[in-house]
Scaffold this active site. Structure first.
Site, short mmCIF file in Angstrom:
data_model
loop_
_atom_site.label_atom_id
_atom_site.label_comp_id
_atom_site.label_asym_id
_atom_site.label_seq_id
_atom_site.Cartn_x
_atom_site.Cartn_y
_atom_site.Cartn_z
N THR A 182 4.08 52.39 50.58
CA THR A 182 5.05 52.78 49.54
C THR A 182 4.98 54.27 49.21
O THR A 182 5.75 54.75 48.38
CB THR A 182 4.78 51.99 48.24
OG1 THR A 182 3.40 52.19 47.87
CG2 THR A 182 5.04 50.51 48.41
N LYS A 183 4.06 55.01 49.84
CA LYS A 183 3.87 56.42 49.51
C LYS A 183 4.76 57.31 50.39
O LYS A 183 5.40 56.85 51.32
CB LYS A 183 2.40 56.81 49.67
CG LYS A 183 1.44 55.99 48.79
CD LYS A 183 1.77 56.12 47.32
CE LYS A 183 0.74 55.48 46.41
NZ LYS A 183 0.76 54.01 46.41
N ASN A 184 4.77 58.61 50.08
CA ASN A 184 5.60 59.57 50.85
C ASN A 184 5.18 59.61 52.31
O ASN A 184 6.01 59.63 53.21
CB ASN A 184 5.47 60.98 50.26
CG ASN A 184 5.97 61.08 48.83
OD1 ASN A 184 5.83 60.16 48.05
ND2 ASN A 184 6.55 62.22 48.49
#
Length: 377
Positions: A182-184
């Protein structure tokens, strides 16, 4: 009806090529070729003193608690509006968590709350850069210096983000990053511990290698390795590092795209905020925007529930975020009873919107239109 998911992992196209290369290198356990490439990337780009990839941000935080020698009875100050890993890492070592409230304008810890919470048992301050937006590190570091406390940055959401042009993750004594999907920047699961104080560098390697001096052995610094400290298996496979390195090579492209997405939301919803219908993300002057996520803050839990239901009814995968940890079934009986009104407001009212590299302008337009329709009715 075409559904708009909350998150969709982005692949650059090089991930499987690098994974194949890792396999062909015949070194797929930890600390291989791609692990070293990732360490070098972060040290070169952000001037982090020492980086160690971990299997998760949770692991990096658990390593931090061990490195700080957190013991039964120690106190650690942390925000209540965060993911459980932030504080669980310290609870595992026996610490009591003393929760601080956030700002009214932003979910970051309010430094003006911290000093009154310090006692002779306080050992560390844990800060969380929510949404990749910097906490007021100058104030926090000044308090820590005054009372001789350690500072740990939970920078799970804060890759490529800055405080007064200084990279987040380089300001605390220790910092933890996440590469969850879910992170960049992602590797499925994965994290990193950043060590900004030389005092912890050698011991961090030992803790990460099950309490052995194996890393020193492979560098030829000792003629055999053995059990020298406590530790666990915190290092990830080089396959995970290979995936991560493909993402890091595309960091600037990913960040530019995410900022476009963030700006579309902000501009599309700005007039609702001006009319006082919703609160939009706030960026202090000292903080940069790494476009990790986009949220709106509703007036009440009932309003948020109704908006969430309308969006879900239209196939839009919006989600609410953290629950107040000081009210959790696990920790409420250990909390000192203080009311944390701003934390509770964000827990009840903050709503995260779908955010991923490949979201289309058309999908964003639909999300913005549905939110506007909700408030205009």
């Amino acid at each position: 009806m075409q559904k708009i998911p909350f998150n969709k992992p982005y692949f650059t196209g090089k991930e499987t090529e690098y994974i194949r290369q890792a396999v062909e290198n015949e070194h797929i356990s930890g600390d291989g070729f791609f692990t070293q490439k990732c360490h070098q990337f972060f040290q070169n780009r952000y001037s982090f003193q020492k980086c160690l990839l971990t299997t998760s941000c949770t692991d990096a935080l658990e390593m931090s608690a061990i490195l700080l020698n957190i013991q039964e009875g120690d106190e650690v100050i942390a925000p209540s509006y965060t993911f459980v890993s932030t504080v669980n890492a310290f609870v595992l070592r026996g610490a009591k968590i003393v929760f601080a409230d956030t700002y009214a304008s932003h979910p970051n810890i309010n430094p003006d709350e911290i000093e009154a919470l310090i006692s002779p048992k306080t050992k560390a301050i844990i800060v969380v850069h929510y949404a990749g937006v910097a906490c007021d590190m100058e104030k926090i570091l000044s308090i820590a210096q005054k009372y001789n406390l350690w500072v740990v940055e939970d920078a799970a959401q804060a890759i490529d983000s800055y405080y007064k042009n200084v990279p987040l993750g380089s300001l605390g004594h220790l910092s933890a990053f996440s590469f969850h999907e879910t992170k960049n920047i992602i590797s499925g699961e994965g994290g990193m511990l950043v060590i900004n104080d030389d005092k912890f560098a050698k011991r961090a390697e030992i803790i990460r290698e099950k309490g052995t001096n194996r890393s020193a052995f492979f560098r030829g610094e000792v003629d055999k390795y053995g059990w020298v400290d406590i530790g666990s298996s915190f290092l990830p496979s080089d396959i995970i590092a290979a995936f991560l390195y493909a993402q890091l090579e595309n960091l600037d492209n990913i960040q530019a795209r995410r900022k476009e997405i963030w700006n579309i939301y902000y501009e599309g919803l700005y007039d609702l905020a001006q009319k006082g219908k919703i609160q939009l993300p706030y960026l202090p002057k000292y903080a940069s925007n790494n476009a990790h996520l986009f949220y709106v803050v509703c007036e009440s839990l009932e309003e948020r529930s109704a908006l969430l239901a309308q969006l879900k009814n239209q196939g839009i995968g919006a989600v609410f975020h953290y629950l107040s940890l000081h009210k959790s079934s696990f920790y409420s009986s250990r909390h000192d009873g203080r009311v944390l009104p701003h934390t509770d407001k964000f827990a009840d009212c903050l709503l995260r919107l779908p955010f991923y590299y490949e979201i289309t302008p058309k999908a964003q337009e639909k999300i913005i239109m549905e939110i506007r329709k909700f408030y205009n009715s």
